[in-house]
Write an enzyme that holds these catalytic residues in place. Sequence first.
Site, PDB file in Angstrom:
ATOM      1  N   SER A  41     -37.876   0.042  39.549  1.00 38.61           N
ATOM      2  CA  SER A  41     -36.660   0.230  38.753  1.00 38.61           C
ATOM      3  C   SER A  41     -36.351   1.715  38.679  1.00 38.61           C
ATOM      4  CB  SER A  41     -36.862  -0.303  37.340  1.00 38.61           C
ATOM      5  OG  SER A  41     -35.766   0.054  36.522  1.00 38.61           O
ATOM      6  N   TYR A  52     -42.229  -0.071  29.769  1.00 42.48           N
ATOM      7  CA  TYR A  52     -41.722  -0.738  30.984  1.00 42.48           C
ATOM      8  C   TYR A  52     -41.548   0.295  32.106  1.00 42.48           C
ATOM      9  CZ  TYR A  52     -38.087  -2.922  33.967  1.00 42.48           C
ATOM     10  OH  TYR A  52     -37.350  -3.407  35.020  1.00 42.48           O
TER      11      TYR A  52
HETATM   12  N1  LIG Z   1     -31.718  -6.710  36.101  1.00 44.28           N
HETATM   13  C1  LIG Z   1     -31.800  -5.396  36.174  1.00 44.28           C
HETATM   14  O1  LIG Z   1     -30.890  -4.658  35.737  1.00 44.28           O
HETATM   15  C2  LIG Z   1     -33.004  -4.751  36.815  1.00 44.28           C
HETATM   16  C3  LIG Z   1     -32.977  -3.362  36.976  1.00 44.28           C
HETATM   17  C4  LIG Z   1     -34.061  -2.730  37.562  1.00 44.28           C
HETATM   18  C5  LIG Z   1     -35.129  -3.493  38.001  1.00 44.28           C
HETATM   19  N2  LIG Z   1     -35.134  -4.839  37.828  1.00 44.28           N
HETATM   20  C6  LIG Z   1     -36.303  -5.582  38.305  1.00 44.28           C
HETATM   21  O2  LIG Z   1     -35.861  -6.582  39.203  1.00 44.28           O
HETATM   22  C7  LIG Z   1     -36.802  -7.665  39.204  1.00 44.28           C
HETATM   23  C8  LIG Z   1     -36.052  -8.968  39.006  1.00 44.28           C
HETATM   24  O3  LIG Z   1     -35.516  -8.960  37.692  1.00 44.28           O
HETATM   25  P1  LIG Z   1     -34.274  -9.783  37.158  1.00 44.28           P
HETATM   26  O4  LIG Z   1     -33.313  -8.809  36.622  1.00 44.28           O
HETATM   27  O5  LIG Z   1     -33.823 -10.770  38.166  1.00 44.28           O
HETATM   28  O6  LIG Z   1     -34.952 -10.449  35.893  1.00 44.28           O
HETATM   29  P2  LIG Z   1     -35.386 -11.908  35.476  1.00 44.28           P
HETATM   30  O7  LIG Z   1     -34.313 -12.873  35.718  1.00 44.28           O
HETATM   31  O8  LIG Z   1     -35.927 -11.760  34.091  1.00 44.28           O
HETATM   32  O9  LIG Z   1     -36.556 -12.224  36.490  1.00 44.28           O
HETATM   33  C9  LIG Z   1     -37.879 -11.918  36.258  1.00 44.28           C
HETATM   34  C10 LIG Z   1     -38.735 -12.766  37.187  1.00 44.28           C
HETATM   35  O10 LIG Z   1     -40.103 -12.488  36.904  1.00 44.28           O
HETATM   36  C11 LIG Z   1     -40.778 -13.726  36.757  1.00 44.28           C
HETATM   37  N3  LIG Z   1     -41.921 -13.545  35.877  1.00 44.28           N
HETATM   38  C12 LIG Z   1     -41.959 -12.940  34.667  1.00 44.28           C
HETATM   39  N4  LIG Z   1     -43.185 -13.001  34.158  1.00 44.28           N
HETATM   40  C13 LIG Z   1     -43.960 -13.677  35.086  1.00 44.28           C
HETATM   41  C14 LIG Z   1     -45.310 -14.058  35.145  1.00 44.28           C
HETATM   42  N5  LIG Z   1     -46.169 -13.797  34.146  1.00 44.28           N
HETATM   43  N6  LIG Z   1     -45.760 -14.717  36.243  1.00 44.28           N
HETATM   44  C15 LIG Z   1     -44.912 -15.005  37.252  1.00 44.28           C
HETATM   45  N7  LIG Z   1     -43.614 -14.673  37.253  1.00 44.28           N
HETATM   46  C16 LIG Z   1     -43.147 -14.010  36.175  1.00 44.28           C
HETATM   47  C17 LIG Z   1     -39.737 -14.671  36.156  1.00 44.28           C
HETATM   48  O11 LIG Z   1     -40.022 -16.010  36.446  1.00 44.28           O
HETATM   49  P3  LIG Z   1     -40.553 -17.092  35.365  1.00 44.28           P
HETATM   50  O12 LIG Z   1     -39.989 -16.723  34.035  1.00 44.28           O
HETATM   51  O13 LIG Z   1     -40.081 -18.402  35.925  1.00 44.28           O
HETATM   52  O14 LIG Z   1     -42.033 -16.936  35.446  1.00 44.28           O
HETATM   53  C18 LIG Z   1     -38.513 -14.254  36.974  1.00 44.28           C
HETATM   54  O15 LIG Z   1     -38.540 -14.900  38.221  1.00 44.28           O
HETATM   55  C19 LIG Z   1     -37.807  -7.345  38.082  1.00 44.28           C
HETATM   56  O16 LIG Z   1     -38.959  -6.771  38.644  1.00 44.28           O
HETATM   57  C20 LIG Z   1     -37.069  -6.327  37.241  1.00 44.28           C
HETATM   58  O17 LIG Z   1     -37.974  -5.506  36.529  1.00 44.28           O
HETATM   59  C21 LIG Z   1     -34.096  -5.493  37.249  1.00 44.28           C
END
Ligand SMILES: NC(=O)c1ccc[n+]([C@@H]2O[C@H](COP(=O)([O-])OP(=O)(O)OC[C@H]3O[C@@H](n4cnc5c(N)ncnc54)[C@H](OP(=O)(O)O)[C@@H]3O)[C@@H](O)[C@H]2O)c1
Length: 248
Positions: free
Chosen positions: A141, A154
């Site tokens: 991120s 985080y």
């Molecule tokens: N959205 C943003 O603005 C943003 C910005 C920078 C970086 N990111 C990064 O991008 C990635 C995807 O994020 P997103 O925005 O799509 O968020 P999200 O919808 O909250 O996705 C998070 C993913 O992580 C999985 N997860 C969480 N805890 C877990 C665990 N203990 N074991 C296995 N899986 C787990 C969740 O699946 P389950 O709940 O089904 O387990 C889900 O598939 C993340 O690494 C996030 O930090 C996002």
Amino acid sequence: MNEPQPVLIVGATSAIARATAAEFARRGHALFLTARDAAELGRIAADLRLRYGQPVETEAFDLADTEGHASLLQRVEASVGPLYGVVLASGSLGNAERTREDEGEAARLLHINFTAPALLLNRIARELESRAEGFIVGIGSVAGDRGRQSNYVYGSAKGGLALYLQGLRNRLNSCGVQVLTVKPGFVDTAMTYGLPGLFLVASPQSVGRNIATAVDKKRDTLYTPWFWRWIMLIIRSIPERVFKRLSL
Ligand SMILES: NC(=O)c1ccc[n+]([C@@H]2O[C@H](COP(=O)([O-])OP(=O)(O)OC[C@H]3O[C@@H](n4cnc5c(N)ncnc54)[C@H](OP(=O)(O)O)[C@@H]3O)[C@@H](O)[C@H]2O)c1
């Protein structure tokens, strides 16, 4: 005809991961999807199979269970064959306020955003290194580029993951395994839903396309959308004596 090269998607229920998985299925890869929500994994897999006609397997797995990583990877190989690539998309934003008072929440965030991903990738790196092919994508991120009072637990885990990936890239370069560090800005997903103060919010589809293109082009680091590279360059260059006074 060649067998499709298998790609493991960790955190596959994330919108970013789902869009990235679609890009790899479109490119002819077999997929193994994992996250904790079995029902959602089943729905995503059915949709990908229908759209792209590639093998898509799933397993509900909690990445925090690091002792289970070895057996998970055995089941992945038994199901789709030796891995060619991995996309590590799992993550948790958590509650930054709570991490100030609650070490349990801080430990959970550090574990799920840094320790558990690093330990899983350690195992996968050995496999890919022994076959001298493939790719590792880790989603960090922009929050990992500089510590801010609003989310430094985080952010530090994501910064640690970026450093881990950088070292892994250095190690695996000689055997031809690509390691890509992805640094998204704000993306419209469940993680950011309803959060105040977001700007320049990207779609998960555009981020997924950018990730797959960066793998095609054997890139090392991807800021997505592209302008975050320049935003973070400016943010990183603010002197600490000024930065520490800002309310960020
Ligand atoms: N959205 C943003 O603005 C943003 C910005 C920078 C970086 N990111 C990064 O991008 C990635 C995807 O994020 P997103 O925005 O799509 O968020 P999200 O919808 O909250 O996705 C998070 C993913 O992580 C999985 N997860 C969480 N805890 C877990 C665990 N203990 N074991 C296995 N899986 C787990 C969740 O699946 P389950 O709940 O089904 O387990 C889900 O598939 C993340 O690494 C996030 O930090 C996002």
